[in-house]
Design a protein around this motif. Structure first.
Motif, PDB file in Angstrom:
ATOM      1  N   PHE A 469       0.904  -1.044   0.016  1.00 45.20           N
ATOM      2  CA  PHE A 469      -0.088   0.265  -0.042  1.00 45.20           C
ATOM      3  C   PHE A 469       0.694   1.322   0.252  1.00 45.20           C
ATOM      4  CE2 PHE A 469      -2.722  -2.757   2.314  1.00 45.20           C
ATOM      5  CZ  PHE A 469      -4.093  -2.833   1.052  1.00 45.20           C
ATOM      6  N   PRO A 470       0.484   2.142  -0.588  1.00 46.68           N
ATOM      7  CA  PRO A 470       1.046   3.858  -0.485  1.00 46.68           C
ATOM      8  C   PRO A 470       2.035   3.914   1.196  1.00 46.68           C
ATOM      9  CG  PRO A 470      -0.234   3.644  -2.378  1.00 46.68           C
ATOM     10  CD  PRO A 470      -1.524   2.514  -1.359  1.00 46.68           C
ATOM     11  N   SER A 471       3.195   4.211   0.546  1.00 43.60           N
ATOM     12  CA  SER A 471       3.577   4.279   2.288  1.00 43.60           C
ATOM     13  C   SER A 471       4.102   5.907   1.577  1.00 43.60           C
ATOM     14  CB  SER A 471       4.883   2.928   3.081  1.00 43.60           C
ATOM     15  OG  SER A 471       3.473   2.079   2.666  1.00 43.60           O
ATOM     16  N   ILE A 472       5.150   6.219   3.126  1.00 40.09           N
ATOM     17  CA  ILE A 472       6.227   7.179   3.472  1.00 40.09           C
ATOM     18  C   ILE A 472       6.829   6.650   4.141  1.00 40.09           C
ATOM     19  CG2 ILE A 472       6.201   9.127   4.203  1.00 40.09           C
ATOM     20  CD1 ILE A 472       3.625   9.634   4.893  1.00 40.09           C
ATOM     21  N   ALA A 473       8.151   7.118   2.986  1.00 39.44           N
ATOM     22  CA  ALA A 473       9.904   6.599   3.402  1.00 39.44           C
ATOM     23  C   ALA A 473      10.459   7.657   2.745  1.00 39.44           C
ATOM     24  CB  ALA A 473      10.280   5.682   2.401  1.00 39.44           C
ATOM     25  N   TYR A 474      11.951   7.618   3.838  1.00 36.58           N
ATOM     26  CA  TYR A 474      13.081   8.383   3.056  1.00 36.58           C
ATOM     27  C   TYR A 474      14.580   8.046   3.149  1.00 36.58           C
ATOM     28  CZ  TYR A 474      14.326   8.550   8.339  1.00 36.58           C
ATOM     29  OH  TYR A 474      15.126   8.547   9.196  1.00 36.58           O
ATOM     30  N   ALA A 475      15.138   7.519   2.296  1.00 35.67           N
ATOM     31  CA  ALA A 475      16.623   7.759   2.130  1.00 35.67           C
ATOM     32  C   ALA A 475      17.541   9.448   2.434  1.00 35.67           C
ATOM     33  CB  ALA A 475      17.096   6.702   0.779  1.00 35.67           C
ATOM     34  N   GLY A 476      18.720   9.140   2.764  1.00 37.55           N
ATOM     35  CA  GLY A 476      20.086  10.180   3.219  1.00 37.55           C
ATOM     36  C   GLY A 476      21.453   9.373   2.772  1.00 37.55           C
ATOM     37  N   ARG A 477      22.050  10.324   3.126  1.00 36.67           N
ATOM     38  CA  ARG A 477      23.233  10.157   2.759  1.00 36.67           C
ATOM     39  C   ARG A 477      24.421  11.185   3.954  1.00 36.67           C
ATOM     40  NH1 ARG A 477      27.210   9.926  -1.238  1.00 36.67           N
ATOM     41  NH2 ARG A 477      28.521  11.976  -0.145  1.00 36.67           N
ATOM     42  N   THR A 478      25.514  11.291   4.140  1.00 31.08           N
ATOM     43  CA  THR A 478      26.216  11.923   4.804  1.00 31.08           C
ATOM     44  C   THR A 478      27.495  12.247   4.204  1.00 31.08           C
ATOM     45  OG1 THR A 478      28.004  10.084   6.138  1.00 31.08           O
ATOM     46  CG2 THR A 478      26.226  11.104   6.980  1.00 31.08           C
ATOM     47  N   PRO A 479      28.228  13.380   3.521  1.00 33.30           N
ATOM     48  CA  PRO A 479      29.376  13.550   2.915  1.00 33.30           C
ATOM     49  C   PRO A 479      30.781  12.389   3.251  1.00 33.30           C
ATOM     50  CG  PRO A 479      28.968  15.648   3.954  1.00 33.30           C
ATOM     51  CD  PRO A 479      28.293  14.798   5.156  1.00 33.30           C
ATOM     52  N   ALA A 480      30.583  11.516   4.813  1.00 27.48           N
ATOM     53  CA  ALA A 480      31.326  10.095   4.537  1.00 27.48           C
ATOM     54  C   ALA A 480      31.120   9.343   3.205  1.00 27.48           C
ATOM     55  CB  ALA A 480      31.591   9.588   5.616  1.00 27.48           C
ATOM     56  N   ASP A 481      29.873   9.317   2.765  1.00 24.75           N
ATOM     57  CA  ASP A 481      29.376   8.626   2.275  1.00 24.75           C
ATOM     58  C   ASP A 481      29.579   8.443   0.825  1.00 24.75           C
ATOM     59  OD1 ASP A 481      27.884   6.668   3.941  1.00 24.75           O
ATOM     60  OD2 ASP A 481      26.589   8.284   3.494  1.00 24.75           O
ATOM     61  N   PRO A 482      29.899   7.504   0.135  1.00 29.00           N
ATOM     62  CA  PRO A 482      30.799   7.292  -1.244  1.00 29.00           C
ATOM     63  C   PRO A 482      29.883   8.357  -2.112  1.00 29.00           C
ATOM     64  CG  PRO A 482      30.890   5.189  -0.741  1.00 29.00           C
ATOM     65  CD  PRO A 482      29.888   6.066   0.344  1.00 29.00           C
ATOM     66  N   GLY A 495       1.823   2.073   4.892  1.00 25.53           N
ATOM     67  CA  GLY A 495       0.029   2.742   4.795  1.00 25.53           C
ATOM     68  C   GLY A 495      -0.606   1.528   4.878  1.00 25.53           C
ATOM     69  N   SER A 496      -2.114   1.624   4.664  1.00 23.31           N
ATOM     70  CA  SER A 496      -2.523   0.554   4.790  1.00 23.31           C
ATOM     71  C   SER A 496      -4.187   0.476   3.997  1.00 23.31           C
ATOM     72  CB  SER A 496      -3.038  -0.147   5.722  1.00 23.31           C
ATOM     73  OG  SER A 496      -3.310   0.918   7.016  1.00 23.31           O
ATOM     74  N   GLY A 497      -4.014   1.123   3.050  1.00 20.52           N
ATOM     75  CA  GLY A 497      -4.946   1.309   2.012  1.00 20.52           C
ATOM     76  C   GLY A 497      -4.779   1.546   0.716  1.00 20.52           C
ATOM     77  N   SER A 498      -5.567   1.026  -0.377  1.00 19.69           N
ATOM     78  CA  SER A 498      -5.323   2.168  -1.672  1.00 19.69           C
ATOM     79  C   SER A 498      -6.650   2.679  -1.843  1.00 19.69           C
ATOM     80  CB  SER A 498      -5.410   0.894  -2.470  1.00 19.69           C
ATOM     81  OG  SER A 498      -4.493  -0.473  -2.634  1.00 19.69           O
ATOM     82  N   GLN A 499      -6.025   3.857  -3.123  1.00 13.84           N
ATOM     83  CA  GLN A 499      -7.104   4.611  -3.064  1.00 13.84           C
ATOM     84  C   GLN A 499      -7.857   4.362  -4.693  1.00 13.84           C
ATOM     85  OE1 GLN A 499      -6.091   9.376  -3.355  1.00 13.84           O
ATOM     86  NE2 GLN A 499      -5.391   8.986  -5.307  1.00 13.84           N
ATOM     87  N   THR A 500      -9.007   4.318  -4.455  1.00 17.53           N
ATOM     88  CA  THR A 500      -9.839   3.716  -5.368  1.00 17.53           C
ATOM     89  C   THR A 500     -11.081   4.930  -6.429  1.00 17.53           C
ATOM     90  OG1 THR A 500     -11.913   3.421  -4.092  1.00 17.53           O
ATOM     91  CG2 THR A 500     -10.147   1.617  -3.910  1.00 17.53           C
ATOM     92  N   ASN A 501     -11.986   4.434  -6.936  1.00 21.73           N
ATOM     93  CA  ASN A 501     -13.016   5.629  -7.315  1.00 21.73           C
ATOM     94  C   ASN A 501     -12.411   5.978  -8.511  1.00 21.73           C
ATOM     95  OD1 ASN A 501     -15.047   4.018  -5.266  1.00 21.73           O
ATOM     96  ND2 ASN A 501     -15.457   6.489  -4.540  1.00 21.73           N
ATOM     97  N   GLY A 502     -11.472   5.262  -9.235  1.00 16.67           N
ATOM     98  CA  GLY A 502     -10.957   6.510 -10.641  1.00 16.67           C
ATOM     99  C   GLY A 502      -9.616   7.248  -9.911  1.00 16.67           C
ATOM    100  N   ILE A 503      -9.679   7.884  -8.902  1.00 16.40           N
ATOM    101  CA  ILE A 503      -8.795   8.741  -8.630  1.00 16.40           C
ATOM    102  C   ILE A 503      -7.380   8.257  -8.705  1.00 16.40           C
ATOM    103  CG2 ILE A 503      -8.000  10.515  -6.540  1.00 16.40           C
ATOM    104  CD1 ILE A 503     -11.209   9.631  -5.360  1.00 16.40           C
ATOM    105  N   THR A 504      -6.790   9.398  -9.329  1.00 12.73           N
ATOM    106  CA  THR A 504      -5.392   8.410  -9.703  1.00 12.73           C
ATOM    107  C   THR A 504      -4.236   9.739  -8.887  1.00 12.73           C
ATOM    108  OG1 THR A 504      -5.747   9.871 -11.706  1.00 12.73           O
ATOM    109  CG2 THR A 504      -5.716   7.414 -12.184  1.00 12.73           C
TER     110      THR A 504
END
Length: 910
Positions: A469-482, A495-504
């Motif tokens: 289901f559509p969910s929320i996430a993030y990713a990051g980096r520090t200057p020490a990373d490649p 998320g725990s649901g999908s959006q319906t009724n043709g709403i895109t």
């Protein structure tokens, strides 16, 4: 099968060539100067009525209006040359997972069933900004104000147009949504804007707060437009508030329009004008740059604006002059080639969701991939300027986040730019790093990106698939990373649901912002669903901070001429501030320049000691080598101790602790495997050596963010304490010619440490003591009683009634004639001391910020202390990155404060 490979240096060089400035169509140079229709001051937001429904009837926003994609784009089925490689397990782990920031605060924003709110329009177009003490979220037609400390609701939800209550006209009577809220960090004001009126009488309504309190009053303005605007985006710049929109005449797209509002006038509630440059239909979805941090762009810098091109970013420069409008210019584009890409879903709808048979049929979601995603975040690091931005791209059979860091945006375009990662003060705009983040088969889209003051980058986004289901996430980096890599993904909420009724539509933007108080904490908001359906969205607000971000490290010592302390400035130079007691004068010196030593790594730790030949201190350079700077023969010198001793490089962001014993100086650090290693000098032989104390003792490795503290007891034996991966505090100690280890958390039954807790110790007549922060932000001591040879523990926060500590507060301690003292930062960034009085055997507490009237510390400020003949002194970093001391004068028993940066003329700290 997905083909994943890194961007080769050959390709990097090829895409870095032919950076050029093109000429715009004539409409792009047409200047329009317009006066406001009206301005006034609003009632206080705290007095506005709340709104529990965002529209009287359910309605979906107009379908997303796609704009023609540029020609020559990569085919979706062709490999993405900038795709970040994934491991066999499917997670992108080429960056340092140990430094990935964890969510520190997460709570629901406006949404279905929250605060009694009923959703009746989609999408929410979630937007938000963070101020000194508050977070403001605006979701299409309603906004709310939250406490950023607890996440609790302060005010709202409030209908967006109620901010213009009593203003008159379309700003008051229509509530079209698609809003933007920003915090002007350079002025500590809130800025709200949304469109209003009708397609034939379109307005942009702007409100600028009169104080830093979002619930107070606002200077309100209405600006007229000849055509109706959509997809408006806002950026704060020193000379103006810059807004861009896609303009339509009826249903016909007539081009983007870039406008500048007179920021100075609006901050002061005066009459204001706007200067605009309408573009032709070849320019759409311009993003204005928005300043992060407290360092403004160089004086006279234009605002940078950007759009997507054909395997390129198109950079424009907007300079405004409200005194002489004819001097205003809009120049570009400068075409900055990037790795080839294919917009996700061709810009349309193809993002999958899980099908739920018992509900209405699900449908794919809009990718909004025909444009760059909000914001184009700008930061001035002093030695370079950076822009970060992202958009959604096809990544094999899934979708990913393509992100960029662009440096030298105001440089002169050149025939050949530096290759990725090569900095140059004379180069034109160039791609410092770029990649596509798609670590598995899920779709990632609708991102928002920002960079903190240390150079850490975080991008938040939505993630979905036919099984997720559509969910929320993030990713990051520090200057020490490649370069061009993000650390493993962190989920904010599933998320725990999908959006319906043709709403895109899943909204047209989300919001990643950086907290102006510490310039380190990221805040992200976007939407998700708690259950399958339509008109039932919810939103989430979350904050997180990279462990390496905060104030400069500090270390201090006292020698015959007076006290000295060292900090790191914004160019990663190591500077000392020192007091010549005989002259009673504070001075400063750039020891990096003096010694020719290489600059420190960002957020390098520091540790120091004084031996018979003079003072020594150690720092980490940008190759993760440890170097000492030391004063001998009336001169400062430098030495690479990693190379000299053969020790392995350290873990990025390692802490340091040191001690001096009879055989010479020793210091301890964390290597890349979180092993505890010492580097030590056998003075009798003049040789530096190294030893893996984790292997020697069989102790468990340290946690990635473990602090360290060390002492030498009366018998001459060294001890140091660290935090293991289970949040237990352990000591390693040398006794009977061997190193040993002991789990002090298990021995004492003390509560677990908060991850990355600071540590501070002292030794008094009854034995050694050290202080740490537990998971409840209480400060606990562990202490060893020589009288009965037992380790004990005590909750000093509970004992004294002191306020809870800031999460990850620094600590510093000393012993004076009346007893031990230590200092910490509370949740309001006040500096508090706890102290034990030998005279009555009691622990006490005192708020030294209130006592002295000193400014609050910057969150994450380091601390260092010393005792001299006139009393104890300690140093902290304030919100302006100035170094300040607080000191207690024994002569009159008073605490005092002094700005040592201002006194010495030293540059601000990192």
């Amino acid at each position: 099968m997905l083909i994943r490979r890194t961007l080769s240096s050959t390709l990097l060089l090829s895409i870095a060539t032919l950076v050029f400035t093109g000429s715009l169509p004539a409409p792009g140079q047409t200047r329009s100067v317009r006066s406001e229709l009206h301005h006034d001051v609003s009632p206080a937001v705290r007095d506005l009525p709340t709104a529990i429904k965002d529209q009287p009837v359910e309605q979906e926003a107009a379908p997303l209006r796609l704009h023609p994609l540029p020609a020559g784009l990569k085919r979706p089925q062709d490999p993405d040359p900038a795709l970040q490689p994934a491991t066999a397990s499917g997670s992108a782990t080429t960056a340092n997972a140990a430094l990935a920031p964890q969510v520190s605060l997460g709570f629901d924003g406006i949404g279905q069933g929250v605060f009694g709110f009923t959703v009746s329009s989609v999408p929410p177009d979630t937007n938000g900004a963070v101020g000194l003490t508050q977070y403001v979220q605006w979701v299409n037609t309603s906004f709310a104000v939250f406490s950023k400390t607890t996440g609790s609701l302060i005010k709202g939800p409030v209908a967006g147009n109620s901010l213009w209550q009593g203003f008159g006209g379309g700003c008051e009577t229509t509530n079209l949504g698609a809003p933007i809220v920003l915090y002007d960090k350079l002025a500590n004001r809130w800025v709200f804007t949304q469109g209003a009126g009708t397609s034939s009488s379109f307005l942009v309504c702007v409100a600028v707060s009169t104080t830093s309190d979002a619930t107070g009053t606002y200077n309100r303005y209405a600006f007229p437009y000849a055509n109706a605007g959509q997809d408006s985006r806002l950026g704060v710049w020193p000379d103006a508030y810059y807004e861009t929109s896609n303009m339509f005449s009826g249903s016909n797209f007539v081009g983007a329009e870039a406008c500048a509002y007179d920021r100075s006038a609006m901050l002061n509630g005066q009459s204001a004008t706007q200067i605009c440059f309408p573009q032709g239909t070849s320019v759409s979805s311009l993003l204005p740059s928005d300043v992060d941090g407290i360092t403004p762009p160089p004086v006279g810098s234009p605002n940078f604006m950007m759009t997507l091109g054909s395997s390129a970013l198109n950079l424009f420069k907007f300079h405004v002059d409200f005194v002489t409008p004819a001097n205003s210019t809009f120049i570009g584009p400068t075409v900055i080639p990037v790795a080839p890409f294919s917009p996700l879903c061709g810009g349309g709808a193809c993002v999958p969701q899980p099908s739920v048979i018992i509900q209405a049929p699900t449908n794919p979601l809009d990718s909004v991939a025909d444009r760059l995603m909000y914001r184009l975040a700008y930061r001035n690091f002093g030695n370079h300027e950076s822009l970060v931005v992202n958009h959604s791209v096809a990544a094999g059979s899934s979708g990913g986040i393509r992100w960029y860091e662009i440096q030298s945006p105001n440089g002169t375009p050149i025939i050949q730019a530096p290759i990725q990662g090569q900095s140059s003060s004379t180069a034109g705009p160039f791609i410092a790093q770029q990649s596509t983040f798609a670590p598995d088969a899920n779709f990632r889209w609708l991102g928002s990106i920002a960079m903190d003051r240390t150079g850490d980058i975080a991008v938040g986004y939505s993630v979905s698939s036919s099984t997720l289901f559509p969910s929320i996430a993030y990713a990051g980096r520090t200057p020490a990373d490649p370069l061009s890599t993000l650390e493993p993904e962190i989920t904010i909420i599933n998320g725990s649901g999908s959006q319906t009724n043709g709403i895109t539509s899943w909204g047209h933007y989300s919001a990643m912002q950086v907290d102006p108080m510490d310039d380190c904490t990221f805040w992200y908001t976007t939407e998700y669903l708690k259950s399958t359906g339509a008109f039932n969205w919810n939103t989430r607000i979350a904050s997180f901070r990279f462990p390496n971000c905060g104030g400069s490290a500090l270390t201090s010592w006292v020698q015959s001429d007076g006290p000295h302390f060292v900090f790191q400035d914004q160019n990663q130079h190591l500077r000392q501030i020192f007091n010549e007691v005989s002259l009673n004068v504070w001075n400063t010196e750039d020891l990096t320049n003096t010694t020719g030593a290489p600059p420190a790594s960002t957020q390098s730790a520091l540790t120091s000691w004084t031996q018979s030949d003079g003072p020594h201190f150690v720092y980490q350079d940008q190759n993760q080598h440890f170097r000492q700077l030391f004063f001998s023969g009336n001169a400062w010198h430098t030495q690479d101790l990693t190379a000299t001793s053969g020790a392995p490089p350290s873990a990025p962001g390692t802490t340091l602790t040191s001690w001096l014993q009879s055989d010479g100086p020793h210091f301890v650090y964390l290597d890349a495997n979180q092993h505890l290693r010492q580097i030590f000098n056998e003075v009798s032989l003049g040789v530096w050596n190294t030893e893996d104390l984790t292997n020697t003792t069989g102790a468990p490795p340290a946690s990635a963010n473990s602090a360290l503290t060390a002492w030498v007891q009366s018998d001459g034996s060294p001890h140091f304490v660290y935090e293991d991966a289970n949040k237990h505090l352990r000591q390693l100690f040398f006794s009977s010619n061997a190193w040993h280890t002991q789990d002090l958390t298990a021995v004492t039954g003390a509560p677990l440490a908060t991850p990355g807790s600071a540590l501070a110790n002292w030794v008094q007549s009854d034995g050694p003591h050290f202080v740490y922060e537990d998971a409840n932000q209480h400060l606990n001591q562990m202490f060893f009683l020589l009288s009965n040879n037992t380790w004990n523990t005590q909750d000093l926060t509970a004992t004294t009634g002191a306020p809870t500590a800031e999460f990850g507060s620094a600590l510093t301690s000393w012993v004076q004639s009346d007893g031990p003292h230590f200092v910490f930062l509370d949740c309001n960034q006040h500096l508090n001391q706890m102290f034990f009085l030998f005279s009555n055997n009691t622990w006490n507490t005192q708020d030294l910020t209130n006592t002295t009237g000193a400014p609050v510390a910057t969150p994450g400020s380091a601390l260092t202390s010393w005792v001299q003949s006139d009393g104890p002194h300690f140093v902290f970093q304030d919100g302006s990155q100035h170094m300040r001391q607080m000191f207690f004068l024994l002569s009159n028993s008073t605490w005092n404060t002094q700005d040592l940066t201002a006194t010495t003329g030293a540059p601000p700290a990192e």
